[in-house]
Write a protein that holds these residues in place. Sequence first.
Motif, PDB file in Angstrom:
ATOM      1  N   PRO A 152       0.808  -1.232   0.000  1.00 42.51           N
ATOM      2  CA  PRO A 152       0.000   0.000   0.000  1.00 42.51           C
ATOM      3  C   PRO A 152       0.843   1.285   0.000  1.00 42.51           C
ATOM      4  O   PRO A 152       0.477   2.259  -0.659  1.00 42.51           O
ATOM      5  CB  PRO A 152      -0.847  -0.126   1.262  1.00 42.51           C
ATOM      6  CG  PRO A 152      -0.998  -1.609   1.446  1.00 42.51           C
ATOM      7  CD  PRO A 152       0.336  -2.190   1.018  1.00 42.51           C
ATOM      8  N   ARG A 205       2.561   1.882  -8.663  1.00 46.46           N
ATOM      9  CA  ARG A 205       2.019   0.691  -9.308  1.00 46.46           C
ATOM     10  C   ARG A 205       1.882   0.955 -10.811  1.00 46.46           C
ATOM     11  O   ARG A 205       1.484   2.025 -11.245  1.00 46.46           O
ATOM     12  CB  ARG A 205       0.662   0.328  -8.720  1.00 46.46           C
ATOM     13  CG  ARG A 205       0.147  -1.011  -9.244  1.00 46.46           C
ATOM     14  CD  ARG A 205      -1.093  -1.480  -8.522  1.00 46.46           C
ATOM     15  NE  ARG A 205      -0.761  -1.695  -7.111  1.00 46.46           N
ATOM     16  CZ  ARG A 205      -1.609  -1.468  -6.119  1.00 46.46           C
ATOM     17  NH1 ARG A 205      -2.818  -1.006  -6.349  1.00 46.46           N
ATOM     18  NH2 ARG A 205      -1.244  -1.696  -4.882  1.00 46.46           N
ATOM     19  N   ASP A 236       1.617   2.387  -3.584  1.00 49.30           N
ATOM     20  CA  ASP A 236       0.521   2.428  -4.564  1.00 49.30           C
ATOM     21  C   ASP A 236       0.758   3.440  -5.680  1.00 49.30           C
ATOM     22  O   ASP A 236       0.402   3.194  -6.827  1.00 49.30           O
ATOM     23  CB  ASP A 236      -0.812   2.739  -3.883  1.00 49.30           C
ATOM     24  CG  ASP A 236      -1.446   1.521  -3.245  1.00 49.30           C
ATOM     25  OD1 ASP A 236      -0.980   0.384  -3.492  1.00 49.30           O
ATOM     26  OD2 ASP A 236      -2.410   1.706  -2.474  1.00 49.30           O
TER      27      ASP A 236
END
Length: 99
Positions: free
Chosen positions: A88, A94, A91
């Motif tokens: 997380p 990504r 993120d």
Amino acid sequence: MFVLELTYTAPLDRIEAVLGEHIAWLREHYEAGTFLASGRKVPRDGGIILAAGEDRAAIEEITRTDPFTRAGLADYTVTEFLATTTAPALDAYRQQLPS
């Protein structure tokens, strides 16, 4: 995303002599948002840097500006990968597979 692996080509006493410049170089690229993580390999024969970016040529140019490289003390291997799954906290980095 890129994994930058540096391998020392000189004894550690020569690495230590340039380490302060290398750390300043790392900080510059952390501040620019290019470097995400870095550290020494175990055993201490080089290091690893996790770098964000889309342009391999630009990342390779950054490795050539490392004081270790300029002093002839280390070689780099650049591995590009698509970070399609991240923790997380990562993120924002990504990536999507090409269609």
